[in-house]
Design a protein around this motif. Structure first.
Motif, PDB file in Angstrom:
ATOM      1  N   ALA A 160       0.828  -1.203   0.000  1.00 43.60           N
ATOM      2  CA  ALA A 160       0.000   0.000   0.000  1.00 43.60           C
ATOM      3  C   ALA A 160       0.864   1.257   0.000  1.00 43.60           C
ATOM      4  O   ALA A 160       0.554   2.250  -0.678  1.00 43.60           O
ATOM      5  CB  ALA A 160      -0.939   0.006   1.200  1.00 43.60           C
ATOM      6  N   ARG A 161       1.953   1.219   0.744  1.00 42.80           N
ATOM      7  CA  ARG A 161       2.867   2.365   0.790  1.00 42.80           C
ATOM      8  C   ARG A 161       3.613   2.512  -0.528  1.00 42.80           C
ATOM      9  O   ARG A 161       3.677   3.594  -1.121  1.00 42.80           O
ATOM     10  CB  ARG A 161       3.863   2.187   1.943  1.00 42.80           C
ATOM     11  N   ARG A 162       4.172   1.416  -1.006  1.00 41.81           N
ATOM     12  CA  ARG A 162       5.014   1.461  -2.196  1.00 41.81           C
ATOM     13  C   ARG A 162       4.228   1.862  -3.442  1.00 41.81           C
ATOM     14  O   ARG A 162       4.713   2.619  -4.280  1.00 41.81           O
ATOM     15  CB  ARG A 162       5.683   0.111  -2.417  1.00 41.81           C
ATOM     16  N   THR A 163       3.000   1.374  -3.566  1.00 43.13           N
ATOM     17  CA  THR A 163       2.202   1.679  -4.753  1.00 43.13           C
ATOM     18  C   THR A 163       1.904   3.169  -4.845  1.00 43.13           C
ATOM     19  O   THR A 163       2.023   3.780  -5.915  1.00 43.13           O
ATOM     20  CB  THR A 163       0.891   0.875  -4.756  1.00 43.13           C
ATOM     21  N   VAL A 164       1.509   3.784  -3.730  1.00 46.11           N
ATOM     22  CA  VAL A 164       1.247   5.223  -3.735  1.00 46.11           C
ATOM     23  C   VAL A 164       2.546   5.995  -3.966  1.00 46.11           C
ATOM     24  O   VAL A 164       2.571   6.976  -4.723  1.00 46.11           O
ATOM     25  CB  VAL A 164       0.563   5.654  -2.422  1.00 46.11           C
ATOM     26  N   LEU A 165       3.621   5.548  -3.347  1.00 42.60           N
ATOM     27  CA  LEU A 165       4.907   6.226  -3.522  1.00 42.60           C
ATOM     28  C   LEU A 165       5.331   6.218  -4.992  1.00 42.60           C
ATOM     29  O   LEU A 165       5.731   7.253  -5.548  1.00 42.60           O
ATOM     30  CB  LEU A 165       5.971   5.547  -2.658  1.00 42.60           C
ATOM     31  N   GLN A 166       5.249   5.074  -5.630  1.00 40.99           N
ATOM     32  CA  GLN A 166       5.644   4.971  -7.031  1.00 40.99           C
ATOM     33  C   GLN A 166       4.743   5.811  -7.929  1.00 40.99           C
ATOM     34  O   GLN A 166       5.203   6.426  -8.890  1.00 40.99           O
ATOM     35  CB  GLN A 166       5.643   3.510  -7.474  1.00 40.99           C
ATOM     36  N   ARG A 167       3.448   5.833  -7.600  1.00 39.75           N
ATOM     37  CA  ARG A 167       2.510   6.650  -8.372  1.00 39.75           C
ATOM     38  C   ARG A 167       2.865   8.127  -8.262  1.00 39.75           C
ATOM     39  O   ARG A 167       2.889   8.861  -9.266  1.00 39.75           O
ATOM     40  CB  ARG A 167       1.095   6.411  -7.849  1.00 39.75           C
ATOM     41  N   LEU A 168       3.154   8.587  -7.058  1.00 44.35           N
ATOM     42  CA  LEU A 168       3.498   9.994  -6.857  1.00 44.35           C
ATOM     43  C   LEU A 168       4.839  10.340  -7.492  1.00 44.35           C
ATOM     44  O   LEU A 168       4.989  11.403  -8.109  1.00 44.35           O
ATOM     45  CB  LEU A 168       3.508  10.331  -5.364  1.00 44.35           C
ATOM     46  N   ARG A 169       5.821   9.465  -7.364  1.00 47.35           N
ATOM     47  CA  ARG A 169       7.125   9.723  -7.976  1.00 47.35           C
ATOM     48  C   ARG A 169       6.992   9.809  -9.505  1.00 47.35           C
ATOM     49  O   ARG A 169       7.672  10.616 -10.144  1.00 47.35           O
ATOM     50  CB  ARG A 169       8.128   8.627  -7.593  1.00 47.35           C
ATOM     51  N   GLY A 170       6.109   9.002 -10.071  1.00 48.19           N
ATOM     52  CA  GLY A 170       5.915   9.035 -11.511  1.00 48.19           C
ATOM     53  C   GLY A 170       5.264  10.310 -12.001  1.00 48.19           C
ATOM     54  O   GLY A 170       5.410  10.678 -13.171  1.00 48.19           O
ATOM     55  N   LEU A 171       4.529  10.991 -11.122  1.00 45.98           N
ATOM     56  CA  LEU A 171       3.844  12.225 -11.485  1.00 45.98           C
ATOM     57  C   LEU A 171       4.581  13.469 -11.016  1.00 45.98           C
ATOM     58  O   LEU A 171       4.185  14.591 -11.347  1.00 45.98           O
ATOM     59  CB  LEU A 171       2.441  12.238 -10.862  1.00 45.98           C
ATOM     60  N   CYS A 172       5.631  13.282 -10.238  1.00 48.10           N
ATOM     61  CA  CYS A 172       6.319  14.383  -9.571  1.00 48.10           C
ATOM     62  C   CYS A 172       7.384  15.014 -10.472  1.00 48.10           C
ATOM     63  O   CYS A 172       8.179  14.309 -11.098  1.00 48.10           O
ATOM     64  CB  CYS A 172       6.944  13.881  -8.273  1.00 48.10           C
ATOM     65  N   ALA A 173       7.388  16.341 -10.504  1.00 46.97           N
ATOM     66  CA  ALA A 173       8.388  17.056 -11.304  1.00 46.97           C
ATOM     67  C   ALA A 173       9.789  16.831 -10.759  1.00 46.97           C
ATOM     68  O   ALA A 173      10.768  16.824 -11.512  1.00 46.97           O
ATOM     69  CB  ALA A 173       8.060  18.549 -11.311  1.00 46.97           C
ATOM     70  N   ASP A 174       9.892  16.635  -9.451  1.00 43.86           N
ATOM     71  CA  ASP A 174      11.186  16.388  -8.807  1.00 43.86           C
ATOM     72  C   ASP A 174      11.046  15.179  -7.888  1.00 43.86           C
ATOM     73  O   ASP A 174      10.755  15.329  -6.693  1.00 43.86           O
ATOM     74  CB  ASP A 174      11.623  17.626  -8.005  1.00 43.86           C
ATOM     75  N   PRO A 175      11.226  13.968  -8.416  1.00 44.90           N
ATOM     76  CA  PRO A 175      11.038  12.751  -7.609  1.00 44.90           C
ATOM     77  C   PRO A 175      11.917  12.694  -6.361  1.00 44.90           C
ATOM     78  O   PRO A 175      11.597  11.962  -5.428  1.00 44.90           O
ATOM     79  CB  PRO A 175      11.405  11.615  -8.579  1.00 44.90           C
ATOM     80  N   SER A 176      13.005  13.474  -6.330  1.00 44.94           N
ATOM     81  CA  SER A 176      13.892  13.439  -5.167  1.00 44.94           C
ATOM     82  C   SER A 176      13.216  14.014  -3.922  1.00 44.94           C
ATOM     83  O   SER A 176      13.740  13.856  -2.801  1.00 44.94           O
ATOM     84  CB  SER A 176      15.193  14.198  -5.445  1.00 44.94           C
TER      85      SER A 176
END
Length: 210
Positions: A189-205
């Motif tokens: 549940a944590r990883r799926t949301v994290l990956q989704r947000l990183r994929g949409l984020c202008a600065d994944p860092s």
């Protein structure tokens, strides 16, 4: 002073009952609340309930409000300490998963229990549950909109859609953690949301890698 003392004791008694009601309802639902059992667990007489509520429905309505307050204190307030934007959005999801993992409630989630119970039962309690769920999803959506406005999420993001996905993954973690592999459920549940947000984020860092 005596009157103030009685008022304070009455307020404490009321809060003790509501906390226990929410705890029991997370397992048995609001309709499953037995005033007799609730009274026995708290150690008061059944007549003590009627000093605070006229009937069971009044208790149920206030239990929903108490659960909202508990949710805010354990999940919303800690998340708001994170920087505005995508980090706050992810902090909200993590705080929710932590609430479940720490077993604050014996049934995991009050709202998951009662929404299944009242989705087809019209009335005042259903209306109060619907409002609480609506406010929660609106809050997630507002954090998505904030992250988009700050330029941290892609401007093409549909805030309602992303909020729905985050809510669905948080909700799914409860039965999966209790019926299947607890640690794996929270990890996924944590990883799926994290990956989704990183994929949409202008600065994944801005977000953790894992």
């Amino acid at each position: 002073m005596t009157q103030d003392g009685r008022r304070l004791r009455g307020q404490r008694s009321r809060e003790t009952i509501l906390a226990q009601a929410v705890s029991l309802a997370s397992v048995e639902g609001l309709d499953g609340l037995s005033l007799g059992r609730l009274a026995a667990e708290i150690g008061i007489s059944k007549s003590g309930f009627f000093a605070h509520w006229r009937d069971k429905q009044e208790l149920q309505l206030e239990a929903v409000d108490w659960a909202v307050r508990q949710w805010r204190e354990h999940i919303v307030v800690p998340a708001l300490r994170a920087p505005a934007g995508v980090r706050r959005l992810f902090a909200l999801h993590e705080a929710r998963l932590r609430f479940y993992a720490e077993r604050v409630l014996p049934g995991g989630c009050f709202f998951l229990a009662v929404q299944a119970e009242f989705d087809d039962h019209p009335g005042a309690v259903r209306t109060r549950v619907v409002q609480a769920l609506h406010d929660w999803e609106a809050f997630i959506r507002s954090l998505v909109e904030e992250a988009v406005a700050l330029g941290e999420l892609d401007r093409g993001v549909d805030p309602a859609q992303l909020a729905y996905e985050i809510e669905a993954l948080g909700k799914a973690a409860v039965p999966h953690s209790r019926l299947l592999d607890e640690q794996l459920a929270f990890t996924h549940a944590r990883r799926t949301v994290l990956q989704r947000l990183r994929g949409l984020c202008a600065d994944p860092s801005l977000l953790p890698e894992d």
